[in-house]
Design a protein around this motif. Structure first.
Motif, PDB file in Angstrom:
ATOM      1  N   PHE A 168      45.228  33.340  55.611  1.00  5.94           N
ATOM      2  CA  PHE A 168      44.374  32.408  55.720  1.00  5.94           C
ATOM      3  C   PHE A 168      44.892  31.014  54.912  1.00  5.94           C
ATOM      4  O   PHE A 168      43.957  30.054  54.768  1.00  5.94           O
ATOM      5  CB  PHE A 168      43.129  32.882  55.244  1.00  5.94           C
ATOM      6  CG  PHE A 168      42.519  33.928  55.844  1.00  5.94           C
ATOM      7  CD1 PHE A 168      42.605  34.202  57.209  1.00  5.94           C
ATOM      8  CD2 PHE A 168      42.325  35.236  55.331  1.00  5.94           C
ATOM      9  CE1 PHE A 168      42.090  35.453  57.785  1.00  5.94           C
ATOM     10  CE2 PHE A 168      42.031  36.567  55.662  1.00  5.94           C
ATOM     11  CZ  PHE A 168      41.806  36.431  57.038  1.00  5.94           C
ATOM     12  N   GLY A 169      46.055  31.052  54.585  1.00  8.84           N
ATOM     13  CA  GLY A 169      46.798  29.788  53.811  1.00  8.84           C
ATOM     14  C   GLY A 169      45.863  29.493  52.540  1.00  8.84           C
ATOM     15  O   GLY A 169      45.710  28.405  52.200  1.00  8.84           O
ATOM     16  N   ILE A 170      45.465  30.478  51.490  1.00 11.72           N
ATOM     17  CA  ILE A 170      44.801  30.544  50.587  1.00 11.72           C
ATOM     18  C   ILE A 170      45.409  30.973  49.253  1.00 11.72           C
ATOM     19  O   ILE A 170      45.955  32.086  49.373  1.00 11.72           O
ATOM     20  CB  ILE A 170      43.256  31.256  50.607  1.00 11.72           C
ATOM     21  CG1 ILE A 170      42.474  30.686  51.749  1.00 11.72           C
ATOM     22  CG2 ILE A 170      42.436  30.864  49.260  1.00 11.72           C
ATOM     23  CD1 ILE A 170      41.146  31.387  51.887  1.00 11.72           C
ATOM     24  N   THR A 171      45.263  29.918  48.024  1.00 10.49           N
ATOM     25  CA  THR A 171      45.891  30.469  46.810  1.00 10.49           C
ATOM     26  C   THR A 171      44.805  30.090  45.937  1.00 10.49           C
ATOM     27  O   THR A 171      44.261  28.751  46.028  1.00 10.49           O
ATOM     28  CB  THR A 171      47.098  29.817  46.611  1.00 10.49           C
ATOM     29  OG1 THR A 171      48.167  29.990  47.562  1.00 10.49           O
ATOM     30  CG2 THR A 171      47.807  30.092  45.298  1.00 10.49           C
ATOM     31  N   LEU A 172      44.341  31.114  45.271  1.00 11.82           N
ATOM     32  CA  LEU A 172      43.123  30.889  44.445  1.00 11.82           C
ATOM     33  C   LEU A 172      43.715  31.196  42.867  1.00 11.82           C
ATOM     34  O   LEU A 172      43.856  32.207  42.638  1.00 11.82           O
ATOM     35  CB  LEU A 172      41.941  31.888  44.784  1.00 11.82           C
ATOM     36  CG  LEU A 172      41.352  31.811  46.090  1.00 11.82           C
ATOM     37  CD1 LEU A 172      40.423  33.040  46.189  1.00 11.82           C
ATOM     38  CD2 LEU A 172      40.637  30.444  46.294  1.00 11.82           C
ATOM     39  N   PRO A 173      43.568  30.133  42.063  1.00 12.97           N
ATOM     40  CA  PRO A 173      43.908  30.298  40.512  1.00 12.97           C
ATOM     41  C   PRO A 173      42.718  31.475  40.011  1.00 12.97           C
ATOM     42  O   PRO A 173      41.588  31.128  40.060  1.00 12.97           O
ATOM     43  CB  PRO A 173      43.864  29.182  39.870  1.00 12.97           C
ATOM     44  CG  PRO A 173      43.912  27.904  41.130  1.00 12.97           C
ATOM     45  CD  PRO A 173      43.206  28.984  42.247  1.00 12.97           C
ATOM     46  N   LEU A 174      43.384  32.186  39.296  1.00 12.25           N
ATOM     47  CA  LEU A 174      42.723  33.418  38.938  1.00 12.25           C
ATOM     48  C   LEU A 174      41.704  32.880  37.632  1.00 12.25           C
ATOM     49  O   LEU A 174      40.620  33.255  37.512  1.00 12.25           O
ATOM     50  CB  LEU A 174      43.134  34.749  38.621  1.00 12.25           C
ATOM     51  CG  LEU A 174      43.716  35.527  39.500  1.00 12.25           C
ATOM     52  CD1 LEU A 174      44.956  36.540  39.352  1.00 12.25           C
ATOM     53  CD2 LEU A 174      42.889  36.137  40.455  1.00 12.25           C
ATOM     54  N   ALA A 175      42.372  32.039  36.955  1.00 15.08           N
ATOM     55  CA  ALA A 175      41.294  31.300  35.887  1.00 15.08           C
ATOM     56  C   ALA A 175      40.229  30.712  36.452  1.00 15.08           C
ATOM     57  O   ALA A 175      39.220  30.530  35.737  1.00 15.08           O
ATOM     58  CB  ALA A 175      42.558  30.250  35.070  1.00 15.08           C
ATOM     59  N   VAL A 176      40.489  29.797  37.424  1.00 16.70           N
ATOM     60  CA  VAL A 176      39.233  29.255  37.941  1.00 16.70           C
ATOM     61  C   VAL A 176      38.188  30.301  38.644  1.00 16.70           C
ATOM     62  O   VAL A 176      36.955  30.082  38.361  1.00 16.70           O
ATOM     63  CB  VAL A 176      39.575  28.503  39.186  1.00 16.70           C
ATOM     64  CG1 VAL A 176      38.316  27.769  39.951  1.00 16.70           C
ATOM     65  CG2 VAL A 176      40.709  27.322  38.614  1.00 16.70           C
ATOM     66  N   LEU A 177      38.465  31.459  39.343  1.00 13.48           N
ATOM     67  CA  LEU A 177      37.713  32.503  39.779  1.00 13.48           C
ATOM     68  C   LEU A 177      37.126  33.046  38.597  1.00 13.48           C
ATOM     69  O   LEU A 177      35.836  33.328  38.562  1.00 13.48           O
ATOM     70  CB  LEU A 177      38.585  33.643  40.621  1.00 13.48           C
ATOM     71  CG  LEU A 177      38.870  33.200  41.982  1.00 13.48           C
ATOM     72  CD1 LEU A 177      39.511  34.460  42.697  1.00 13.48           C
ATOM     73  CD2 LEU A 177      37.649  32.983  42.706  1.00 13.48           C
ATOM     74  N   TYR A 178      37.689  33.332  37.327  1.00 14.81           N
ATOM     75  CA  TYR A 178      36.904  33.975  36.315  1.00 14.81           C
ATOM     76  C   TYR A 178      36.436  33.027  35.244  1.00 14.81           C
ATOM     77  O   TYR A 178      35.796  33.475  34.363  1.00 14.81           O
ATOM     78  CB  TYR A 178      37.871  35.023  35.539  1.00 14.81           C
ATOM     79  CG  TYR A 178      38.134  36.199  36.418  1.00 14.81           C
ATOM     80  CD1 TYR A 178      37.667  37.453  36.168  1.00 14.81           C
ATOM     81  CD2 TYR A 178      39.463  36.245  37.464  1.00 14.81           C
ATOM     82  CE1 TYR A 178      38.130  38.679  36.733  1.00 14.81           C
ATOM     83  CE2 TYR A 178      39.516  37.468  38.261  1.00 14.81           C
ATOM     84  CZ  TYR A 178      38.926  38.560  37.764  1.00 14.81           C
ATOM     85  OH  TYR A 178      39.379  39.660  38.262  1.00 14.81           O
ATOM     86  N   ALA A 179      36.325  31.775  35.506  1.00 17.73           N
ATOM     87  CA  ALA A 179      36.138  30.708  34.397  1.00 17.73           C
ATOM     88  C   ALA A 179      34.593  31.182  34.015  1.00 17.73           C
ATOM     89  O   ALA A 179      33.693  31.130  35.014  1.00 17.73           O
ATOM     90  CB  ALA A 179      36.333  29.352  35.019  1.00 17.73           C
ATOM     91  N   GLY A 180      34.265  31.277  32.821  1.00 17.54           N
ATOM     92  CA  GLY A 180      32.878  31.561  32.317  1.00 17.54           C
ATOM     93  C   GLY A 180      32.388  32.807  32.582  1.00 17.54           C
ATOM     94  O   GLY A 180      31.328  33.271  31.968  1.00 17.54           O
ATOM     95  N   LEU A 181      33.270  33.753  33.279  1.00 18.45           N
ATOM     96  CA  LEU A 181      32.550  35.172  33.675  1.00 18.45           C
ATOM     97  C   LEU A 181      33.073  36.098  32.265  1.00 18.45           C
ATOM     98  O   LEU A 181      32.318  37.201  32.283  1.00 18.45           O
ATOM     99  CB  LEU A 181      33.198  35.553  34.605  1.00 18.45           C
ATOM    100  CG  LEU A 181      32.594  34.599  35.996  1.00 18.45           C
ATOM    101  CD1 LEU A 181      33.143  35.414  37.130  1.00 18.45           C
ATOM    102  CD2 LEU A 181      30.969  34.639  35.857  1.00 18.45           C
TER     103      LEU A 181
END
Length: 184
Positions: A168-181
Motif C-alpha cells: 500500500f506504499g506505506i512506511t510507518l516509523p515505529l517511534a511515531v506509532l509507539y509515541a507516549g505508549l
C-alpha cells in the motif's frame, strides 16, 4: 486476547457460526472450541487504532478496505475463526457481511497472554490463506514489528525502525506509532 469458554461450547463449527453472533462478546473458534476474546489494554487498542488510521488514509480512493476486529477471518480451510486486530481486503464486501473476504494484510498487536499463539498457530493459519501477502505482529513491550510475508515464506523478520507495508506504499516509523505508549 482470548480465554477458553467456561460454559458448554457449541460442538461444531456450523453451530458456532450460528451461536457466536448472538453473544455479547466476540469468540474465536480454534478448531475445537470457542475462545472468548478478553479485554485489551489501552496500549493494545491505541496501537491498533494508529495503524488503522494510517492504513485508512493510505487506502482512501482505492478498492481496499481496512477493517477493525469486528469481522471474522476464516482460516485453515474455513475450519477456524479468528478476529485479528485489523484486516485489509481489496475484495468487495457487503454491508451485512461478517467475514473478511480474501484478506491481504493482517496486523495484530501481541499481548503477554496471546503472543505465543499469534506467533505460532495463527501465523501458520494466516500463511495458509492464499490471498494474504503480509502478517505483522506489533510487540506490546517495545517498538518492534515482526513481519511475515509471502516473499519470505512467512518466516519472522523483525523491523525495529519502521514498519514497511509496500503493498500500500506505506512506511510507518515505529517511534511515531509507539509515541507516549511505553514507559520510560
Amino acid at each position: 486476547m482470548s480465554a477458553a469458554l467456561a460454559a458448554a461450547p457449541p460442538p461444531t463449527l456450523a453451530e458456532f457460526l450460528d451461536w457466536e453472533p448472538r453473544q455479547d462478546a466476540h469468540f474465536e473458534w480454534d478448531g475445537i472450541q470457542p475462545l472468548a476474546m478478553v479485554g485489551r489494554t489501552f496500549l493494545h487498542t491505541e496501537l491498533a487504532s494508529r495503524v488503522f488510521d494510517a492504513l485508512r488514509a493510505a487506502l482512501r480512493g482505492t478498492p481496499c478496505s481496512v477493517i477493525r476486529a469486528d469481522l471474522r477471518v476464516m482460516t485453515a480451510n474455513a475450519s477456524r475463526v479468528r478476529y485479528p486486530d485489523l484486516a485489509v481486503t481489496c475484495s468487495p464486501i457487503g454491508p451485512a457481511d461478517r467475514v473478511v473476504p480474501a484478506p491481504v494484510f493482517l496486523p495484530e498487536v501481541l499481548s503477554e497472554t496471546t503472543g505465543a499463539v499469534d506467533r505460532g498457530i495463527k501465523r501458520q493459519e494466516y500463511a495458509a490463506l492464499p490471498s494474504l501477502t503480509r502478517y505483522v505482529m506489533l510487540a506490546h513491550d517495545a517498538p518492534l514489528a515482526i513481519v511475515c510475508d509471502r516473499a519470505s515464506g512467512f518466516e519472522e523478520r523483525p523491523e525495529r525502525e519502521t514498519l514497511s507495508i509496500p503493498e500500500f506504499g506505506i512506511t510507518l516509523p515505529l517511534a511515531v506509532l509507539y509515541a507516549g505508549l511505553l514507559p520510560g
